[in-house]
Design an enzyme around this catalytic site. Structure first.
Site, PDB file in Angstrom:
ATOM      1  N   GLU A   1       0.057  -9.599  -0.644  1.00  0.00           N
ATOM      2  CA  GLU A   1      -1.371  -9.972  -0.585  1.00  0.00           C
ATOM      3  C   GLU A   1      -1.959 -10.068  -1.998  1.00  0.00           C
ATOM      4  O   GLU A   1      -2.781 -10.934  -2.276  1.00  0.00           O
ATOM      5  CB  GLU A   1      -2.137  -8.942   0.250  1.00  0.00           C
TER       6      GLU A   1
ATOM      7  N   GLU B   1       3.645  -5.163   7.642  1.00  0.00           N
ATOM      8  CA  GLU B   1       2.707  -4.159   8.168  1.00  0.00           C
ATOM      9  C   GLU B   1       2.870  -3.928   9.661  1.00  0.00           C
ATOM     10  O   GLU B   1       2.696  -2.816  10.154  1.00  0.00           O
ATOM     11  CB  GLU B   1       1.258  -4.576   7.885  1.00  0.00           C
TER      12      GLU B   1
ATOM     13  N   GLY C   1       0.781  -5.215   1.003  1.00  0.00           N
ATOM     14  CA  GLY C   1      -0.275  -5.364   0.004  1.00  0.00           C
ATOM     15  C   GLY C   1       0.243  -5.998  -1.290  1.00  0.00           C
ATOM     16  O   GLY C   1      -0.524  -6.626  -2.024  1.00  0.00           O
TER      17      GLY C   1
ATOM     18  N   ALA D   1       0.849  -1.195   0.000  1.00  0.00           N
ATOM     19  CA  ALA D   1       0.000   0.000   0.000  1.00  0.00           C
ATOM     20  C   ALA D   1       0.884   1.244   0.000  1.00  0.00           C
ATOM     21  O   ALA D   1       2.025   1.191   0.464  1.00  0.00           O
ATOM     22  CB  ALA D   1      -0.896  -0.018   1.228  1.00  0.00           C
TER      23      ALA D   1
HETATM   24  C1  LIG Z   1     -10.522   2.421   8.886  1.00  0.00           C
HETATM   25  C2  LIG Z   1      -9.563   1.433   8.328  1.00  0.00           C
HETATM   26  C3  LIG Z   1      -9.124   1.821   6.975  1.00  0.00           C
HETATM   27  C4  LIG Z   1      -8.128   0.866   6.499  1.00  0.00           C
HETATM   28  C5  LIG Z   1      -7.807   1.176   5.090  1.00  0.00           C
HETATM   29  C6  LIG Z   1      -6.489   0.642   4.703  1.00  0.00           C
HETATM   30  C7  LIG Z   1      -6.641  -0.587   3.911  1.00  0.00           C
HETATM   31  C8  LIG Z   1      -5.286  -1.053   3.609  1.00  0.00           C
HETATM   32  C9  LIG Z   1      -5.302  -2.411   3.077  1.00  0.00           C
HETATM   33  C10 LIG Z   1      -4.200  -3.071   2.979  1.00  0.00           C
HETATM   34  C11 LIG Z   1      -3.018  -2.574   3.615  1.00  0.00           C
HETATM   35  C12 LIG Z   1      -1.838  -3.011   3.281  1.00  0.00           C
HETATM   36  C13 LIG Z   1      -0.768  -2.467   4.103  1.00  0.00           C
HETATM   37  C14 LIG Z   1       0.539  -2.281   3.375  1.00  0.00           C
HETATM   38  O1  LIG Z   1       0.802  -2.767   2.332  1.00  0.00           O
HETATM   39  S1  LIG Z   1       1.546  -1.266   4.221  1.00  0.00           S
HETATM   40  C15 LIG Z   1       2.981  -1.221   3.209  1.00  0.00           C
HETATM   41  C16 LIG Z   1       3.773  -2.448   3.390  1.00  0.00           C
HETATM   42  N1  LIG Z   1       4.991  -2.329   2.672  1.00  0.00           N
HETATM   43  C17 LIG Z   1       6.124  -2.000   3.255  1.00  0.00           C
HETATM   44  O2  LIG Z   1       6.200  -1.822   4.442  1.00  0.00           O
HETATM   45  C18 LIG Z   1       7.320  -1.863   2.350  1.00  0.00           C
HETATM   46  C19 LIG Z   1       7.994  -0.574   2.612  1.00  0.00           C
HETATM   47  N2  LIG Z   1       9.110  -0.376   1.724  1.00  0.00           N
HETATM   48  C20 LIG Z   1      10.296  -1.001   1.901  1.00  0.00           C
HETATM   49  O3  LIG Z   1      10.492  -1.824   2.768  1.00  0.00           O
HETATM   50  C21 LIG Z   1      11.384  -0.617   0.955  1.00  0.00           C
HETATM   51  O4  LIG Z   1      11.099   0.667   0.476  1.00  0.00           O
HETATM   52  C22 LIG Z   1      11.568  -1.576  -0.223  1.00  0.00           C
HETATM   53  C23 LIG Z   1      10.280  -1.816  -0.990  1.00  0.00           C
HETATM   54  C24 LIG Z   1      12.137  -2.918   0.280  1.00  0.00           C
HETATM   55  C25 LIG Z   1      12.612  -0.937  -1.206  1.00  0.00           C
HETATM   56  O5  LIG Z   1      13.786  -0.618  -0.474  1.00  0.00           O
HETATM   57  P1  LIG Z   1      14.908   0.330  -1.107  1.00  0.00           P
HETATM   58  O6  LIG Z   1      15.190  -0.113  -2.464  1.00  0.00           O
HETATM   59  O7  LIG Z   1      16.009   0.395  -0.110  1.00  0.00           O
HETATM   60  O8  LIG Z   1      14.237   1.755  -1.270  1.00  0.00           O
HETATM   61  P2  LIG Z   1      13.740   2.795  -0.157  1.00  0.00           P
HETATM   62  O9  LIG Z   1      13.294   2.110   1.047  1.00  0.00           O
HETATM   63  O10 LIG Z   1      14.757   3.868  -0.021  1.00  0.00           O
HETATM   64  O11 LIG Z   1      12.427   3.379  -0.864  1.00  0.00           O
HETATM   65  C26 LIG Z   1      12.526   4.180  -2.025  1.00  0.00           C
HETATM   66  C27 LIG Z   1      11.451   5.233  -1.957  1.00  0.00           C
HETATM   67  O12 LIG Z   1      10.171   4.602  -1.993  1.00  0.00           O
HETATM   68  C28 LIG Z   1       9.383   5.008  -0.894  1.00  0.00           C
HETATM   69  N3  LIG Z   1       8.538   3.870  -0.514  1.00  0.00           N
HETATM   70  C29 LIG Z   1       8.912   2.620  -0.310  1.00  0.00           C
HETATM   71  N4  LIG Z   1       7.860   1.845  -0.012  1.00  0.00           N
HETATM   72  C30 LIG Z   1       6.781   2.647  -0.041  1.00  0.00           C
HETATM   73  C31 LIG Z   1       5.384   2.425   0.174  1.00  0.00           C
HETATM   74  N5  LIG Z   1       4.878   1.229   0.453  1.00  0.00           N
HETATM   75  N6  LIG Z   1       4.568   3.490   0.087  1.00  0.00           N
HETATM   76  C32 LIG Z   1       5.040   4.723  -0.229  1.00  0.00           C
HETATM   77  N7  LIG Z   1       6.361   4.988  -0.453  1.00  0.00           N
HETATM   78  C33 LIG Z   1       7.211   3.953  -0.352  1.00  0.00           C
HETATM   79  C34 LIG Z   1      10.403   5.364   0.183  1.00  0.00           C
HETATM   80  O13 LIG Z   1       9.833   6.225   1.123  1.00  0.00           O
HETATM   81  C35 LIG Z   1      11.490   6.012  -0.642  1.00  0.00           C
HETATM   82  O14 LIG Z   1      11.045   7.318  -0.911  1.00  0.00           O
HETATM   83  P3  LIG Z   1      12.070   8.521  -0.952  1.00  0.00           P
HETATM   84  O15 LIG Z   1      13.003   8.228  -2.083  1.00  0.00           O
HETATM   85  O16 LIG Z   1      11.212   9.715  -1.158  1.00  0.00           O
HETATM   86  O17 LIG Z   1      12.782   8.532   0.369  1.00  0.00           O
END
Ligand SMILES: CCCCCCCC/C=C\C=C\CC(=O)SCCNC(=O)CCNC(=O)[C@H](O)C(C)(C)COP(=O)(O)OP(=O)(O)OC[C@H]1O[C@@H](n2cnc3c(N)ncnc32)[C@H](O)[C@@H]1OP(=O)(O)O
Length: 715
Positions: free
Chosen positions: A103, A123, A100, A61
């Site tokens: 998922e 998450e 997500g 997400a």
């Molecule tokens: C009332 C109730 C309402 C409920 C509604 C909600 C319903 C939701 C339903 C489902 C929910 C699902 C939950 C999720 O999926 S939560 C997200 C889970 N994912 C993660 O935790 C992954 C996070 N990311 C990472 O671990 C890493 O970024 C990775 C993908 C492994 C890549 O690593 P790397 O290559 O080292 O790169 P960076 O970490 O530096 O990331 C690069 C830039 O990308 C941005 N980023 C990364 N992941 C996300 C993301 N998921 N969302 C938004 N942005 C993301 C990161 O911030 C970096 O940005 P920047 O360059 O600006 O610093």
């Protein structure tokens, strides 16, 4: 944001496009809805492959959307539609399938992955649970115990590990999308009945109630007050005991509770802060994106005590050649033995092969003559370090970077001992150095941009969260620790016991209270520092030193030979020297009573609110002073130092985020209150930055940097 093309005649290829990680933003979700609908209804499409562009399947997400108004189609119905499709859908996983993203893959009928791809449901580390069916599908696919492990820890798996667990059907080292398309062609027309995970029974352990009771106990104990791991267990329990549809309802209810919680906000702040601190800058103009690090392949480590050994292991594990120097022969032998053991244990735990052969040991300082970077880790003694830096400056190559692992001494003074002060920076590791994630990189006023960039890059290679900070006594972490530890001692003088103080801090979420922590690290460590600062007056009980309140309690314990765990006695009593089981010590209780009587102190009842306010607000107040002086660039730097180096509960976001959640006006008001009661304690005097932020309307923490930089009157 998602494109559909037809490949190999009959395969509908859906590609997610939202760089850098193809997060499931509203536009991507809408793109999936549209492309899936078109692929399913197109008679020429016989099977479907879902992949991500730019080598990443999907990072989950879009976390940035969580802070605002969520719009666009929700994930659960999208994933249900994919699973219900009557054409086979194959996920082609490259790079990452996280949250997500995984998922989405679990809703597909088959999963093919690159062997090095990262898969997981992280998450929980964002204060959430996998709420798009992850808690219900994963246990049905791989069984309850394995799913619980992944969902409650959030750990990532490689593609190869995911295959072993049964999460994916195939692993490839070739082009994953091509392999998936080939596979999709081969399964056209086959029954999909057994491939819809939501329809499968959930494989459960025999005595399910007892099993979940045991799991819940363990998870609660290690969560230190975090609520998401507990909700994850409850959601998986629903998968084990309820039909899929009801389990999904439970998943949604639990997610709703977590989603709006302060803990989720704190943990998401930590996620972004970790990335903010990697984009460092210093007042002299060096920056992460313009200052180029120098290539480093060979590092010297001088001094093989506890810190030097851990640093040697961390460097070797990162693949660097290490020249480890210890001038005392006996200490060298002991260190060599200890380092081998540490490497063996770490390699076994990580499932990697041993890396000890790139370490060369020597008793001669000259052995570091050809390294590119030296890390000094000798005793915290300025005279010793001065001498060493002078020697290194002469015997090393002219461009060798000279780094000190000092935890508080003046980096600029050390630099002034060398021919090239611009090549000197601090690299402050935390014990055990091969385990702890934090590295404070300390730049002095003369440190060259390349020197800072090289130390930051080296930290990254060692898997550390590196934070660049300015030079001052104790840098950021230890400077803030001083008022925290002092307040704890003052509270004991005033009537609290070490147990009362520690319990309040542990209930707040610290893995260890301040006294337990002091006993573990050794009371003699702080004693030495206080001696060096001229604060210790042997045998004296005076409570005012250098013009301010002072507690001699720690010194008096050290004078009795009570150094903590290593001597079996400190603030607590231990079964034997080196034992870890802390027990209240009746001797200490009578000692404190006698101490208070001799000082004319009347013991009073101290509650946990006062413990938290006095200890934490004193620490936070010092954080504001540090921000004001520009020693830390922003609140995120301080928070990451405290979360990764000092056990500050991550679900509280770090001390500065915690202050923003409590309310800056409230923190200020309580500091003013305590300062009136204790005018002789300078660290309770509210920082002028805190006052300025309050008078600017207590802006969101993300805006503090702007306000810090604004010119202001010092009146
Ligand atoms: C009332 C109730 C309402 C409920 C509604 C909600 C319903 C939701 C339903 C489902 C929910 C699902 C939950 C999720 O999926 S939560 C997200 C889970 N994912 C993660 O935790 C992954 C996070 N990311 C990472 O671990 C890493 O970024 C990775 C993908 C492994 C890549 O690593 P790397 O290559 O080292 O790169 P960076 O970490 O530096 O990331 C690069 C830039 O990308 C941005 N980023 C990364 N992941 C996300 C993301 N998921 N969302 C938004 N942005 C993301 C990161 O911030 C970096 O940005 P920047 O360059 O600006 O610093």
């Amino acid at each position: 944001m998602a494109a559909l093309t037809r490949v190999s005649g009959s395969v509908g290829l859906i590609s997610l496009l939202n760089p850098p990680v193809n997060a499931l933003s509203a536009a991507v979700r809408q793109g999936i809805v549209d492309t899936v609908r078109r692929a399913v209804s197109d008679p020429q499409v016989k099977s479907v492959v879902i992949c991500g562009q730019n080598g990443v399947f999907c990072g989950g997400a879009d976390i940035k959307e969580f802070g605002g108004h969520m719009s666009g189609p929700p994930l659960v119905p999208i994933f249900n539609t994919i699973e219900a499709a009557d054409k086979p859908v194959v996920a082609a996983i490259e790079g990452s399938a996280l949250g997500g993203g995984l998922e989405l893959a679990l809703a597909c009928h088959y999963r093919i992955t690159q062997s090095k791809a990262r898969l997981g449901l992280p998450e929980v580390s964002l204060g959430l649970l996998p709420a798009a069916g992850g808690t219900q599908r994963l246990p049905r696919l791989i069984g309850v115990p394995a799913a619980l492990d992944l969902i409650t820890t959030g750990r990532h798996l490689t593609g190869a590990e995911a295959l072993k667990l049964g999460i994916v059907d195939q692993v490839t080292d070739q082009n994953t999308v091509e392999a998936a398309v080939k596979f999709a062609l081969s399964i056209v027309g086959q029954s999909l009945e057994s491939r819809r995970i939501s329809t499968l029974p959930c494989p459960c352990p025999a005595d399910i109630d007892a099993f979940f009771e045991g799991v819940m106990q363990r998870v609660k104990k290690s969560a230190h007050g975090a609520i998401a791991p507990v909700a994850c267990v409850q959601a998986v329990q629903a998968a084990a005991t309820l039909p899929f549809t009801q389990g999904m309802q439970r998943e949604q209810e639990l997610m709703a509770t977590l989603f709006g919680s302060g803990q989720a906000r704190a943990l998401q702040y930590c996620f972004f802060s970790q990335r903010v601190v990697s984009k460092w800058s210093s007042p002299s103009g060096s920056r992460w994106d313009t200052s180029k690090p120098k290539p480093v392949t060979k590092v010297g480590v001088i001094g093989l005590g506890t810190m030097g050994r851990g640093i040697t292991v961390a460097l070797a594990l990162a693949g660097l050649s290490v020249v480890a120097v210890e001038t005392q022969q006996q200490q060298m032998m002991a260190a060599q033995h200890a380092v081998s053991g540490m490497l063996e244990r770490t390699a076994r735990r990580r499932g990697v092969s041993l890396v000890g052969d790139q370490i060369r040991y020597s008793v001669e300082l000259e052995a570091v003559a050809d390294v590119e970077l030296v890390i000094e880790a000798v005793f915290e003694d300025m005279a010793l370090k001065e001498k060493l830096f002078k020697q290194l400056s002469t015997l090393c190559k002219a461009d060798t970077l000279l780094c000190s692992n000092t935890s508080s001494l003046d980096i600029d003074h050390l630099a002034s001992q060398t021919h090239s002060p611009q090549l000197v920076v601090g690299m402050h590791f935390f014990a055990p150095a091969h385990v702890m994630k934090l590295l404070e990189v300390v730049y002095g006023p003369r440190s060259a941009p390349q020197a800072v960039a090289t130390a930051m890059e080296l930290g990254k290679r060692m898997g550390k969260v590196s934070v660049a900070v300015g030079n001052c006594s104790g840098f950021v972490g230890n400077r803030m620790l001083m008022p925290y530890v002092e307040e704890a001692s003052f509270l004991v003088e005033e009537g609290a016991s070490p147990e009362i103080v520690d319990r309040a801090l542990e209930e707040f979420g610290f893995p260890m209270g301040v006294f337990r922590m002091s006993d573990l690290s050794g009371l003699d460590v702080g004693w030495k520092v206080r001696k060096a600062r001229g604060l210790v007056e042997p045998g004296q009980m005076s409570r005012v030193r250098q013009g301010r309140r002072y507690s001699p309690l720690g010194d008096l314990l050290c004078e009795q030979g009570r150094f903590g765990q290593k001597t079996g006695r400190g603030w607590y009593l231990y079964d034997s020297a080196g034992s870890r089981e802390a027990q209240p010590d009746p001797w200490l209780q009578s000692f404190l009573e006698e101490y208070r009587a001799r000082q004319g102190l009347v013991s009073r009842r101290i509650d946990s609110q006062e413990v938290l306010e006095r200890c934490l607000y004193a620490l936070i107040n010092e954080g504001f002073n540090i921000l004001q002086e520009g020693i830390a660039a922003g609140p995120e730097d301080i928070d990451m130092i405290y979360v990764f180096g000092y056990g500050f509960p991550r679900h509280r976001g770090g001390p500065m985020f915690y202050a923003s959640q409590v309310g800056l006006a409230q923190v200020l008001q309580r500091l003013e209150h305590y300062q009136q009661l204790h005018p002789d304690i300078p660290h309770l005097r509210p920082s002028s930055l805190l006052r300025r932020l309050v008078s600017s309307g207590s802006p969101r923490i993300q805006r503090w940097r702007e306000i810090i930089r604004m010119p202001h009157s010092s009146l």
